[in-house]
Enzyme design. Sequence first.
Site, PDB file in Angstrom:
ATOM      1  N   THR A  12       0.815  -1.210   0.000  1.00 22.68           N
ATOM      2  CA  THR A  12       0.000   0.000   0.000  1.00 22.68           C
ATOM      3  C   THR A  12       0.848   1.260   0.000  1.00 22.68           C
ATOM      4  O   THR A  12       0.475   2.274  -0.607  1.00 22.68           O
ATOM      5  CB  THR A  12      -0.942   0.002   1.219  1.00 22.68           C
ATOM      6  OG1 THR A  12      -1.793  -1.146   1.153  1.00 22.68           O
ATOM      7  CG2 THR A  12      -1.806   1.249   1.257  1.00 22.68           C
ATOM      8  N   SER A  52       1.495  -7.327  -0.456  1.00 25.44           N
ATOM      9  CA  SER A  52       2.165  -8.217   0.503  1.00 25.44           C
ATOM     10  C   SER A  52       1.514  -9.590   0.598  1.00 25.44           C
ATOM     11  O   SER A  52       2.172 -10.561   0.974  1.00 25.44           O
ATOM     12  CB  SER A  52       2.243  -7.577   1.887  1.00 25.44           C
ATOM     13  OG  SER A  52       0.961  -7.462   2.471  1.00 25.44           O
ATOM     14  N   THR A  85       1.478  -4.284   4.415  1.00 20.44           N
ATOM     15  CA  THR A  85       1.299  -4.569   5.841  1.00 20.44           C
ATOM     16  C   THR A  85       0.700  -5.944   6.138  1.00 20.44           C
ATOM     17  O   THR A  85       0.847  -6.455   7.245  1.00 20.44           O
ATOM     18  CB  THR A  85       0.402  -3.502   6.496  1.00 20.44           C
ATOM     19  OG1 THR A  85      -0.872  -3.472   5.832  1.00 20.44           O
ATOM     20  CG2 THR A  85       1.057  -2.130   6.421  1.00 20.44           C
ATOM     21  N   ASP A  86       0.027  -6.570   5.155  1.00 21.52           N
ATOM     22  CA  ASP A  86      -0.664  -7.826   5.459  1.00 21.52           C
ATOM     23  C   ASP A  86       0.286  -8.930   5.909  1.00 21.52           C
ATOM     24  O   ASP A  86      -0.062  -9.747   6.765  1.00 21.52           O
ATOM     25  CB  ASP A  86      -1.456  -8.309   4.242  1.00 21.52           C
ATOM     26  CG  ASP A  86      -2.742  -7.523   4.033  1.00 21.52           C
ATOM     27  OD1 ASP A  86      -3.080  -6.690   4.895  1.00 21.52           O
ATOM     28  OD2 ASP A  86      -3.413  -7.739   3.002  1.00 21.52           O
TER      29      ASP A  86
END
Length: 323
Positions: A12, A52, A85-86
């Site tokens: 992101t 991610s 971030t995942d």
Amino acid sequence: MKRILALHTGGTISMSASNDTVKTNEENPLLDSKFINENIDLINEVILNKPSEHITPEDMLIIKERVKKAIETHECDGIVITHGTDTLEETAYFLDLTIPNEIPVVLTGAMRSSNELGSDGVYNFQSAILTAASDEASSKGVLVVMNDEIHTARFVTKTHTTNVNTFRTPTFGPLGIVYKRDIKFFQELIQQQVCDIDHLEKGVYLIKAYAGIPKEIFEAMNRPETKGLVIEGLGAGNLPVEVVEPIQALIDQGIPVIMVSRCYNGLAEPIYDYPGGGIDLERMGVIFCQGLNGQKARLKLQVAISGGMDPQNLEKYMRDAVS
């Protein structure tokens, strides 16, 4: 002057929003950002451009090899890695397990894309650079910097789907804080073994236990391709009695079975002595891993197996988060 290498992998933080959707960019907008500090020389390098959730352990190995090269050639004084971030916590922990703790290595990301109102990407990026340039960040293991907080890769986890304050460290809290132009650490980190692997074995799985979980799930794991299994157990590490027999069959096949808790806080530990209770499972040969969540324990087990650890050393390595 500190020389900081920024390795960009996508996520992101590198994306843009349009018509209520977020999409990847051909060129990372962070490459145009300038870190305003005359004492820091920033070098940007794009090594991946993936959301991610598309990041694999093989990608993590690519990142690890690039970081290792930078350390061995004294290419920089610190490294920042931007990441979606995942799965950021998993890449961070994989690096924490596999690279020497010689210079600061800091991961960061964003919850809002580069052109969204209140975008946090550039701010987090600059906070991560400031952290990587700090002498205090050495010997702290791989770090995650988000929303003014400095976390250890070992314990940090994503706790909210969209909130910018999503990365938290249950039980222990952050190692430090980012101020306007400085950082401050409040905790030290116990050092752990580094396992420098050059390949990854497949067949290491993660199962989350739930009320009434059928034994067939564990029976399906008993196949030649299975190299290891991590279970997120109930409470402190307990399971329904129906799955005990197929788990024993896995252990009898020489497959390491690791127990963590599915709880957000606390440690897995053998407490209850009845069929399916923690003491019973430990007696069977289930290894209790304290301090790690399921996804990190799975990575650690994959690293141990890929590193060729014998059963005795693997058990010791997997017992807790600081082996």
